[in-house]
Design a protein around this motif. Structure first.
Motif, PDB file in Angstrom:
ATOM      1  N   ASN A  21      34.118  66.099  48.536  1.00 11.14           N
ATOM      2  CA  ASN A  21      33.311  65.035  47.926  1.00 11.14           C
ATOM      3  C   ASN A  21      31.803  65.245  48.017  1.00 11.14           C
ATOM      4  N   HIS A  22      31.340  66.427  47.667  1.00 12.51           N
ATOM      5  CA  HIS A  22      29.901  66.683  47.645  1.00 12.51           C
ATOM      6  C   HIS A  22      29.209  66.269  48.935  1.00 12.51           C
ATOM      7  N   PRO A  23      29.576  66.877  50.034  1.00 12.92           N
ATOM      8  CA  PRO A  23      29.001  66.454  51.310  1.00 12.92           C
ATOM      9  C   PRO A  23      27.516  66.794  51.442  1.00 12.92           C
ATOM     10  N   GLU A  54      23.750  82.648  47.061  1.00  5.06           N
ATOM     11  CA  GLU A  54      24.750  83.652  46.678  1.00  5.06           C
ATOM     12  C   GLU A  54      25.673  83.151  45.570  1.00  5.06           C
ATOM     13  N   GLY A  55      25.544  81.864  45.216  1.00  3.61           N
ATOM     14  CA  GLY A  55      26.374  81.308  44.156  1.00  3.61           C
ATOM     15  C   GLY A  55      27.763  80.909  44.611  1.00  3.61           C
ATOM     16  N   LYS A  56      28.001  80.885  45.901  1.00  3.35           N
ATOM     17  CA  LYS A  56      29.332  80.519  46.386  1.00  3.35           C
ATOM     18  C   LYS A  56      29.536  79.014  46.445  1.00  3.35           C
ATOM     19  N   ILE A  57      28.455  78.296  46.622  1.00  2.00           N
ATOM     20  CA  ILE A  57      28.507  76.842  46.502  1.00  2.00           C
ATOM     21  C   ILE A  57      27.315  76.422  45.648  1.00  2.00           C
ATOM     22  N   ARG A  58      27.246  75.141  45.356  1.00  2.00           N
ATOM     23  CA  ARG A  58      26.188  74.659  44.482  1.00  2.00           C
ATOM     24  C   ARG A  58      25.434  73.553  45.183  1.00  2.00           C
ATOM     25  N   LYS A  59      24.139  73.607  45.088  1.00  2.11           N
ATOM     26  CA  LYS A  59      23.310  72.593  45.722  1.00  2.11           C
ATOM     27  C   LYS A  59      22.982  71.533  44.674  1.00  2.11           C
ATOM     28  N   LEU A  60      23.311  70.297  44.993  1.00  2.00           N
ATOM     29  CA  LEU A  60      22.980  69.195  44.089  1.00  2.00           C
ATOM     30  C   LEU A  60      21.788  68.465  44.667  1.00  2.00           C
ATOM     31  N   GLU A  61      20.704  68.527  43.946  1.00  2.00           N
ATOM     32  CA  GLU A  61      19.503  67.865  44.441  1.00  2.00           C
ATOM     33  C   GLU A  61      19.464  66.443  43.909  1.00  2.00           C
ATOM     34  N   ILE A  62      19.838  65.552  44.761  1.00  2.00           N
ATOM     35  CA  ILE A  62      19.991  64.157  44.394  1.00  2.00           C
ATOM     36  C   ILE A  62      18.653  63.434  44.578  1.00  2.00           C
ATOM     37  N   ASN A  75      30.002  74.857  35.585  1.00  2.00           N
ATOM     38  CA  ASN A  75      29.018  73.850  35.227  1.00  2.00           C
ATOM     39  C   ASN A  75      29.666  72.507  34.886  1.00  2.00           C
ATOM     40  N   HIS A  76      29.232  71.504  35.571  1.00  2.00           N
ATOM     41  CA  HIS A  76      29.689  70.154  35.242  1.00  2.00           C
ATOM     42  C   HIS A  76      28.625  69.179  35.719  1.00  2.00           C
ATOM     43  N   TYR A  77      28.722  67.962  35.234  1.00  2.00           N
ATOM     44  CA  TYR A  77      27.671  66.996  35.531  1.00  2.00           C
ATOM     45  C   TYR A  77      28.117  66.016  36.611  1.00  2.00           C
ATOM     46  N   HIS A  78      27.134  65.312  37.122  1.00  2.00           N
ATOM     47  CA  HIS A  78      27.416  64.395  38.221  1.00  2.00           C
ATOM     48  C   HIS A  78      26.849  63.018  37.944  1.00  2.00           C
ATOM     49  N   ILE A  79      27.469  62.044  38.548  1.00  2.00           N
ATOM     50  CA  ILE A  79      26.904  60.698  38.515  1.00  2.00           C
ATOM     51  C   ILE A  79      26.591  60.309  39.950  1.00  2.00           C
ATOM     52  N   HIS A  80      25.447  59.709  40.064  1.00  2.00           N
ATOM     53  CA  HIS A  80      24.882  59.392  41.370  1.00  2.00           C
ATOM     54  C   HIS A  80      24.879  57.880  41.536  1.00  2.00           C
ATOM     55  N   CYS A  81      25.581  57.397  42.543  1.00  3.86           N
ATOM     56  CA  CYS A  81      25.621  55.949  42.758  1.00  3.86           C
ATOM     57  C   CYS A  81      24.301  55.465  43.354  1.00  3.86           C
ATOM     58  N   CYS A  82      23.663  54.537  42.643  1.00  3.49           N
ATOM     59  CA  CYS A  82      22.353  54.021  43.070  1.00  3.49           C
ATOM     60  C   CYS A  82      22.438  53.240  44.372  1.00  3.49           C
ATOM     61  N   GLY A  85      24.467  56.189  47.184  1.00  3.56           N
ATOM     62  CA  GLY A  85      23.890  57.526  47.163  1.00  3.56           C
ATOM     63  C   GLY A  85      24.882  58.664  46.999  1.00  3.56           C
ATOM     64  N   ARG A  86      26.167  58.345  46.967  1.00  3.90           N
ATOM     65  CA  ARG A  86      27.145  59.413  46.832  1.00  3.90           C
ATOM     66  C   ARG A  86      27.136  59.998  45.415  1.00  3.90           C
ATOM     67  N   ALA A  87      27.631  61.213  45.296  1.00  6.35           N
ATOM     68  CA  ALA A  87      27.702  61.881  43.998  1.00  6.35           C
ATOM     69  C   ALA A  87      29.156  62.090  43.615  1.00  6.35           C
ATOM     70  N   PHE A  88      29.445  61.920  42.326  1.00  6.60           N
ATOM     71  CA  PHE A  88      30.805  62.098  41.823  1.00  6.60           C
ATOM     72  C   PHE A  88      30.766  62.981  40.585  1.00  6.60           C
ATOM     73  N   ASP A  89      31.862  63.669  40.336  1.00  5.84           N
ATOM     74  CA  ASP A  89      31.942  64.498  39.138  1.00  5.84           C
ATOM     75  C   ASP A  89      32.117  63.632  37.903  1.00  5.84           C
TER      76      ASP A  89
END
Lengths: 134, 134
Positions: A21-23, A54-62, A75-82, A85-89
DNA sequence: ATACATGCAAAGAATTTGCAGCTTG
DNA sequence: CAAGCTGCAAATTCTTTGCATGTAT
């Protein structure tokens, strides 16, 4: 500069995949700390950044919150709960060719783009509804 | 809670409009500090956030860098220079109906979205070119 | 062996907050 | 005059970094 395989790096990688879950770095640290009390937060941060480079994981800058890390690299997009603060696919087809739609590039070298949705997650909707009832 | 008009708030608003290049809170503070040495950074932050909440300015949450503030409130997109961290406006028509393209909203309440381009600005391209020549 | 990595703690950057005193309505 | 706001400094949050020691190649 040759990258080495260390136990800590593998642990960090496994943790990101396990916590699907995007820790945040802190959540990765907490998980690892429970089984490996000696691991340090600095090492967790360093390895998260290395794995992302290295491209093994992806950093989501929230915006307005700690960075989060994603085990899925397609590549996929995320929604950020205001609220929390959690991020979801987001289940949506990739929007392509957006860079071509830019009219005046002003000499800019466009490399990439990201679409970040904002909203309120089901959990926070429930909390808000419960609070309103009072 | 009634909002009051204060000198500091007007100064902050004017500064954001004057510094039309998406200034950070610190840049706003520096500008104001030169003419009003008593203004405090806390007040600048508080007023920027209040003005953004009132919709008079816009807060751009830039990944991996300080927040920036925009005097233009109509919807438009930004490009973020990976090298210097500055934000620039992108001349592109608004992408509409993006939220409708989401397949499974999983009970989420989608409020908004933002597209953030990443790239390298002309200034940083020049710097990089100059460094490579050495 | 020797570069690279670790753990620890301290530093750093950006932003928020507690509080006494001052201002606005 | 009472609710809000200010300046100041301290606190918070997230992340990076310096350094002595440890470890992979």
């Amino acid at each position: 500069m040759i990258r080495r395989t260390t136990i800590q790096k593998e642990l960090v990688f496994d943790a990101v995949r396990q916590l699907h879950n995007h820790p945040t770095a802190d959540e990765v640290y907490e998980l690892l700390h429970s089984t490996h009390p000696n691991i340090s937060k600095g090492t967790v941060y360093r390895n998260l950044n290395r794995l992302a480079a290295e491209g093994k994981i992806r950093k989501l800058e929230i915006p307005d919150g700690p960075d989060r890390f994603d085990h899925i690299c397609t590549n996929h997009y995320h929604i950020h709960c205001c609220k929390c603060g959690r991020a979801f696919d987001v289940d949506m087809e990739e929007v392509s060719g957006l860079i071509d739609k830019v009219k005046d590039k002003q000499g800019f070298d466009f490399l990439d783009y990201d679409i970040i949705f904002k909203g309120i997650c089901p959990d926070c909707q429930k909390i808000h509804a419960a609070e309103s009832e009072q």
